[in-house]
Design an enzyme around this catalytic site. Sequence first.
Site, PDB file in Angstrom:
ATOM      1  N   ARG A   1       0.836  -1.212   0.000  1.00  0.00           N
ATOM      2  CA  ARG A   1       0.000   0.000   0.000  1.00  0.00           C
ATOM      3  C   ARG A   1       0.870   1.261   0.000  1.00  0.00           C
ATOM      4  O   ARG A   1       0.988   1.958  -0.997  1.00  0.00           O
ATOM      5  CB  ARG A   1      -0.949  -0.014   1.210  1.00  0.00           C
ATOM      6  CG  ARG A   1      -2.103   0.990   1.099  1.00  0.00           C
ATOM      7  CD  ARG A   1      -1.752   2.404   1.513  1.00  0.00           C
ATOM      8  NE  ARG A   1      -1.328   2.496   2.906  1.00  0.00           N
ATOM      9  CZ  ARG A   1      -0.885   3.626   3.467  1.00  0.00           C
ATOM     10  NH1 ARG A   1      -0.795   4.734   2.748  1.00  0.00           N
ATOM     11  NH2 ARG A   1      -0.513   3.642   4.729  1.00  0.00           N
ATOM     12  N   ASP A   2       1.512   1.544   1.110  1.00  0.00           N
ATOM     13  CA  ASP A   2       2.325   2.758   1.222  1.00  0.00           C
ATOM     14  C   ASP A   2       3.492   2.729   0.252  1.00  0.00           C
ATOM     15  O   ASP A   2       3.934   3.760  -0.244  1.00  0.00           O
ATOM     16  CB  ASP A   2       2.827   2.894   2.667  1.00  0.00           C
ATOM     17  CG  ASP A   2       3.188   4.322   3.029  1.00  0.00           C
ATOM     18  OD1 ASP A   2       2.882   5.231   2.240  1.00  0.00           O
ATOM     19  OD2 ASP A   2       3.768   4.534   4.099  1.00  0.00           O
TER      20      ASP A   2
ATOM     21  N   ASN B   1       9.480   4.623   3.354  1.00  0.00           N
ATOM     22  CA  ASN B   1       9.558   4.097   4.712  1.00  0.00           C
ATOM     23  C   ASN B   1      10.912   3.438   4.922  1.00  0.00           C
ATOM     24  O   ASN B   1      11.599   3.053   3.971  1.00  0.00           O
ATOM     25  CB  ASN B   1       8.489   3.019   4.911  1.00  0.00           C
ATOM     26  CG  ASN B   1       7.107   3.590   4.985  1.00  0.00           C
ATOM     27  OD1 ASN B   1       6.760   4.270   5.933  1.00  0.00           O
ATOM     28  ND2 ASN B   1       6.301   3.294   3.982  1.00  0.00           N
TER      29      ASN B   1
ATOM     30  N   CYS C   1       5.898  10.142   0.114  1.00  0.00           N
ATOM     31  CA  CYS C   1       4.714  10.929   0.435  1.00  0.00           C
ATOM     32  C   CYS C   1       4.533  12.018  -0.604  1.00  0.00           C
ATOM     33  O   CYS C   1       5.418  12.865  -0.767  1.00  0.00           O
ATOM     34  CB  CYS C   1       4.837  11.550   1.824  1.00  0.00           C
ATOM     35  SG  CYS C   1       3.439  12.619   2.240  1.00  0.00           S
TER      36      CYS C   1
ATOM     37  N   HIS D   1       6.268   4.424  12.708  1.00  0.00           N
ATOM     38  CA  HIS D   1       6.211   4.427  11.237  1.00  0.00           C
ATOM     39  C   HIS D   1       7.173   5.517  10.763  1.00  0.00           C
ATOM     40  O   HIS D   1       6.772   6.668  10.556  1.00  0.00           O
ATOM     41  CB  HIS D   1       4.768   4.717  10.797  1.00  0.00           C
ATOM     42  CG  HIS D   1       4.547   4.705   9.319  1.00  0.00           C
ATOM     43  ND1 HIS D   1       3.707   3.801   8.704  1.00  0.00           N
ATOM     44  CD2 HIS D   1       5.033   5.492   8.325  1.00  0.00           C
ATOM     45  CE1 HIS D   1       3.681   4.044   7.404  1.00  0.00           C
ATOM     46  NE2 HIS D   1       4.480   5.072   7.156  1.00  0.00           N
TER      47      HIS D   1
END
Length: 301
Positions: free
Chosen positions: A15-16, A250, A241, A208
């Site tokens: 997802r991220d 991440n 982001c 996170h």
Amino acid sequence: MTLPSSVRLFEMSPRDGLQNEPGTPVPTRTKIELIERLAKAGMSHIEAASFVSPKWVPQMGDASEVMTGISRHSGVVYSALTPNLKGLENALEAKADEVAVFGAASEAFSQKNINCSVSESLERFEPVLARARGAGLRVRGYVSCVLGCPYEGEIAPTKVAAVAKALYDMGCYEISLGDTIGVGTPLAAKRMIDAVSREVPMECLAAHFHDTYGQALANLYAVLEEGVSVIDASTAGLGGCPYAKGASGNVATEDVLYLLKGLGIETGIDLQAVIDTGYWITAELGRTPSSKVALAIGCRQ
């Protein structure tokens, strides 16, 4: 403080990691295979999809197909991001095991990200939490910009604690604290965790952290010392982001696993299998992993 004996990793790459991938959408079959590989490597929590408007996040336009196409492994929780009731209903139909909502500790970031104030965003989550509870689904909460904002700069730990408490009081079983632009340092991370843990039980907190400034592992070690035992990470360091210019992905799952292994902390995850998965998915995307450990150890495929 004593380090935890075990840590639960929450894998974010499907997802991220993929949601901001530029260009042509990643094929659904590739996303499904990524999730399959991660489950076989020993991941117990995988955020598999995001039920958001494909107009805003084209890479997540096949969320339903991904969630219904995966083989469900015993002991693995397949989660989905659901920012609103429509997203939640779609996640329920696709049989997500749990869902997540996301807010921010920064007013400016909240406006840029979801076009409303922090308080308005929390109000919007109330019906989502209520519907999820009615369906017997657990909800995870995310707080962005906990160690800094691209628009406001430094964020006071008390602001983070207030948003985290609101999500916890609303019914989120776990609060993931995101250093969205990766500007945090260990002392700032400790101070933030200290403030938040005064309002939310430590066992309900997750870290996170992004690695934009190369501080993610140091920050993770700092919060592990404080008692955090849940870490969000992304295989091969995928992600970023769109609202934070220059923000890298991440922290890489491979690098976190290597750190935890060196500390004698159990995860139940096969490091080499994750490294191999990282090489596979980045080859599919036309690049190489950003994980230092993956580059040092190499792929055995």
